[in-house]
Design a protein around this motif. Structure first.
Motif, PDB file in Angstrom:
ATOM      1  N   VAL A   1       0.841  -1.199   0.000  1.00 30.28           N
ATOM      2  CA  VAL A   1       0.000   0.000   0.000  1.00 30.28           C
ATOM      3  C   VAL A   1       0.876   1.248   0.000  1.00 30.28           C
ATOM      4  CG1 VAL A   1      -1.692   1.331   1.332  1.00 30.28           C
ATOM      5  CG2 VAL A   1      -2.007  -1.126   1.012  1.00 30.28           C
ATOM      6  N   GLY A   2       1.943   1.232   0.786  1.00 28.22           N
ATOM      7  CA  GLY A   2       2.865   2.368   0.794  1.00 28.22           C
ATOM      8  C   GLY A   2       3.469   2.623  -0.570  1.00 28.22           C
ATOM      9  N   ALA A   3       3.834   1.555  -1.261  1.00 23.95           N
ATOM     10  CA  ALA A   3       4.447   1.688  -2.590  1.00 23.95           C
ATOM     11  C   ALA A   3       3.445   2.157  -3.634  1.00 23.95           C
ATOM     12  CB  ALA A   3       5.040   0.351  -3.017  1.00 23.95           C
ATOM     13  N   LEU A   4       2.203   1.694  -3.529  1.00 25.15           N
ATOM     14  CA  LEU A   4       1.223   1.929  -4.597  1.00 25.15           C
ATOM     15  C   LEU A   4       0.313   3.132  -4.392  1.00 25.15           C
ATOM     16  CD1 LEU A   4       0.169  -1.763  -5.251  1.00 25.15           C
ATOM     17  CD2 LEU A   4       1.708  -0.343  -6.627  1.00 25.15           C
ATOM     18  N   LEU A   5       0.008   3.473  -3.146  1.00 23.65           N
ATOM     19  CA  LEU A   5      -1.023   4.481  -2.911  1.00 23.65           C
ATOM     20  C   LEU A   5      -0.589   5.695  -2.097  1.00 23.65           C
ATOM     21  CD1 LEU A   5      -4.077   2.157  -2.149  1.00 23.65           C
ATOM     22  CD2 LEU A   5      -3.422   3.187  -4.335  1.00 23.65           C
ATOM     23  N   VAL A   6       0.470   5.563  -1.337  1.00 24.75           N
ATOM     24  CA  VAL A   6       0.857   6.654  -0.432  1.00 24.75           C
ATOM     25  C   VAL A   6       1.903   7.539  -1.111  1.00 24.75           C
ATOM     26  CG1 VAL A   6       1.824   7.225   1.832  1.00 24.75           C
ATOM     27  CG2 VAL A   6       0.364   5.199   1.576  1.00 24.75           C
ATOM     28  N   PRO A   7       1.612   8.843  -1.235  1.00 27.79           N
ATOM     29  CA  PRO A   7       2.599   9.751  -1.846  1.00 27.79           C
ATOM     30  C   PRO A   7       3.901   9.750  -1.039  1.00 27.79           C
ATOM     31  CG  PRO A   7       0.475  10.852  -1.527  1.00 27.79           C
ATOM     32  CD  PRO A   7       0.394   9.528  -0.832  1.00 27.79           C
ATOM     33  N   ALA A   8       5.011   9.902  -1.723  1.00 26.12           N
ATOM     34  CA  ALA A   8       6.325   9.849  -1.076  1.00 26.12           C
ATOM     35  C   ALA A   8       6.427  10.822   0.103  1.00 26.12           C
ATOM     36  CB  ALA A   8       7.420  10.143  -2.097  1.00 26.12           C
ATOM     37  N   ALA A   9       5.804  11.989  -0.001  1.00 29.87           N
ATOM     38  CA  ALA A   9       5.871  12.986   1.073  1.00 29.87           C
ATOM     39  C   ALA A   9       5.162  12.533   2.348  1.00 29.87           C
ATOM     40  CB  ALA A   9       5.271  14.306   0.597  1.00 29.87           C
ATOM     41  N   ARG A  10       4.251  11.589   2.230  1.00 23.81           N
ATOM     42  CA  ARG A  10       3.489  11.127   3.400  1.00 23.81           C
ATOM     43  C   ARG A  10       3.899   9.740   3.870  1.00 23.81           C
ATOM     44  NH1 ARG A  10      -1.784  13.768   1.534  1.00 23.81           N
ATOM     45  NH2 ARG A  10      -1.365  15.857   2.283  1.00 23.81           N
ATOM     46  N   ARG A  11       4.913   9.162   3.284  1.00 23.68           N
ATOM     47  CA  ARG A  11       5.286   7.785   3.618  1.00 23.68           C
ATOM     48  C   ARG A  11       5.847   7.635   5.019  1.00 23.68           C
ATOM     49  NH1 ARG A  11       7.536   6.244  -2.096  1.00 23.68           N
ATOM     50  NH2 ARG A  11       5.567   5.661  -3.076  1.00 23.68           N
TER      51      ARG A  11
ATOM     52  N   ALA B   1      10.225 -13.348  12.029  1.00 25.78           N
ATOM     53  CA  ALA B   1      10.667 -13.866  10.728  1.00 25.78           C
ATOM     54  C   ALA B   1       9.587 -13.657   9.669  1.00 25.78           C
ATOM     55  CB  ALA B   1      11.019 -15.346  10.841  1.00 25.78           C
ATOM     56  N   GLY B   2       8.330 -13.852  10.026  1.00 27.99           N
ATOM     57  CA  GLY B   2       7.239 -13.632   9.081  1.00 27.99           C
ATOM     58  C   GLY B   2       7.158 -12.184   8.633  1.00 27.99           C
ATOM     59  N   ALA B   3       7.252 -11.264   9.587  1.00 29.34           N
ATOM     60  CA  ALA B   3       7.207  -9.837   9.239  1.00 29.34           C
ATOM     61  C   ALA B   3       8.386  -9.468   8.343  1.00 29.34           C
ATOM     62  CB  ALA B   3       7.203  -8.983  10.507  1.00 29.34           C
ATOM     63  N   ALA B   4       9.564  -9.996   8.653  1.00 28.09           N
ATOM     64  CA  ALA B   4      10.741  -9.717   7.824  1.00 28.09           C
ATOM     65  C   ALA B   4      10.578 -10.309   6.426  1.00 28.09           C
ATOM     66  CB  ALA B   4      11.999 -10.267   8.493  1.00 28.09           C
ATOM     67  N   ALA B   5      10.043 -11.515   6.339  1.00 26.56           N
ATOM     68  CA  ALA B   5       9.836 -12.161   5.032  1.00 26.56           C
ATOM     69  C   ALA B   5       8.808 -11.391   4.202  1.00 26.56           C
ATOM     70  CB  ALA B   5       9.397 -13.607   5.224  1.00 26.56           C
ATOM     71  N   GLY B   6       7.715 -10.980   4.821  1.00 32.22           N
ATOM     72  CA  GLY B   6       6.681 -10.239   4.102  1.00 32.22           C
ATOM     73  C   GLY B   6       7.160  -8.887   3.632  1.00 32.22           C
ATOM     74  N   ALA B   7       7.772  -8.120   4.542  1.00 27.81           N
ATOM     75  CA  ALA B   7       8.274  -6.796   4.173  1.00 27.81           C
ATOM     76  C   ALA B   7       9.403  -6.928   3.159  1.00 27.81           C
ATOM     77  CB  ALA B   7       8.752  -6.047   5.417  1.00 27.81           C
ATOM     78  N   GLY B   8      10.284  -7.891   3.369  1.00 22.04           N
ATOM     79  CA  GLY B   8      11.404  -8.089   2.451  1.00 22.04           C
ATOM     80  C   GLY B   8      10.956  -8.447   1.048  1.00 22.04           C
TER      81      GLY B   8
ATOM     82  N   ALA C   1       8.034  -7.746  -0.339  1.00 24.22           N
ATOM     83  CA  ALA C   1       7.375  -6.577  -0.933  1.00 24.22           C
ATOM     84  C   ALA C   1       8.386  -5.508  -1.333  1.00 24.22           C
ATOM     85  CB  ALA C   1       6.341  -6.009   0.033  1.00 24.22           C
ATOM     86  N   MET C   2       9.431  -5.323  -0.524  1.00 25.03           N
ATOM     87  CA  MET C   2      10.446  -4.325  -0.879  1.00 25.03           C
ATOM     88  C   MET C   2      11.283  -4.777  -2.071  1.00 25.03           C
ATOM     89  SD  MET C   2      11.706  -2.585   2.681  1.00 25.03           S
ATOM     90  CE  MET C   2      11.779  -4.024   3.721  1.00 25.03           C
ATOM     91  N   LEU C   3      11.606  -6.055  -2.123  1.00 18.63           N
ATOM     92  CA  LEU C   3      12.383  -6.567  -3.249  1.00 18.63           C
ATOM     93  C   LEU C   3      11.600  -6.439  -4.556  1.00 18.63           C
ATOM     94  CD1 LEU C   3      14.893  -7.999  -4.381  1.00 18.63           C
ATOM     95  CD2 LEU C   3      13.763 -10.172  -3.842  1.00 18.63           C
ATOM     96  N   THR C   4      10.341  -6.821  -4.531  1.00 15.79           N
ATOM     97  CA  THR C   4       9.549  -6.695  -5.764  1.00 15.79           C
ATOM     98  C   THR C   4       9.284  -5.222  -6.098  1.00 15.79           C
ATOM     99  OG1 THR C   4       7.500  -7.095  -4.519  1.00 15.79           O
ATOM    100  CG2 THR C   4       8.473  -8.982  -5.679  1.00 15.79           C
TER     101      THR C   4
END
Length: 183
Positions: free
Chosen positions: A118-128, A159-166, A168-171
């Motif tokens: 959601v941060g990558a797709l919908l949130v403007p960089a200034a509000r991230r 580990a789950g949070a790191a895997a999920g965030a990782g 999403a950040m990699l893609t």
């Protein structure tokens, strides 16, 4: 983790944390934990699907492909493959229905993945910055919920949070040029 899923080196910390997550398990905490459990389960599919429909309606095809790649890649390829490979037993007597394997937490992975997507797709960089703070608190609430319900060990949720965030950040990094063209 895979070397000894029954007794990994951090099992002492996991057991100590789980003892802090003892009862009673009712009241407001129970309502919050149940809501987060539901959000990470059935509703965890509805939110990405709604986002997918929104992006398709806006003809943001790069965003659609990013979302599908991240969601399928993170949920199926990363979390489920790790669960199968490690096959760590869950804490005794979980208070909610669970599937096989405790490591990593799919709920925590899904929460962190959703925050990044959601941060990558919908949130403007200034509000991230505010979004990342709120998203971190949401993910930490999911971590607490999964351990409070005795569905996971603390290390499983981290580990789950790191895997999920990782994932999403990699893609996000892979799709960055296409996403930037879409605005």
């Amino acid at each position: 983790m895979h070397a000894d899923p029954q007794r990994p080196p951090f099992q002492g910390l996991d057991e100590r944390w789980l003892s802090w997550m003892g009862g009673p398990h009712g009241g407001l905490y129970g309502v919050v934990a149940a809501a987060l459990n539901w959000f990470g389960g059935p509703l965890g599919v509805v939110v990405p699907l709604a986002l997918l429909v929104f992006l398709m309606a806006r003809k943001r095809w790069g965003s659609v492909f990013y979302l599908l790649t991240t969601y399928v890649g993170g949920s199926m390829l990363v979390v489920q493959v790790l669960k199968f490979l490690v096959d760590r037993p869950r804490p005794e007597n979980p208070m909610v229905r669970v599937d096989h394997g405790s490591f990593p937490s799919g709920h925590a992975a899904g929460a962190a993945m959703l925050v990044v997507m959601v941060g990558a797709l919908l949130v403007p960089a200034a509000r991230r910055r505010a979004w990342w703070l709120g998203g971190t608190l949401f993910t930490l609430a999911m971590v607490w919920s999964r351990t409070w319900l005795h569905a996971h060990w603390l290390s499983d949720t981290v580990a789950g949070a790191a895997a999920g965030a990782g994932t999403a950040m990699l893609t996000w990094w892979i799709f960055r040029h296409r996403l930037a063209r879409e605005g």
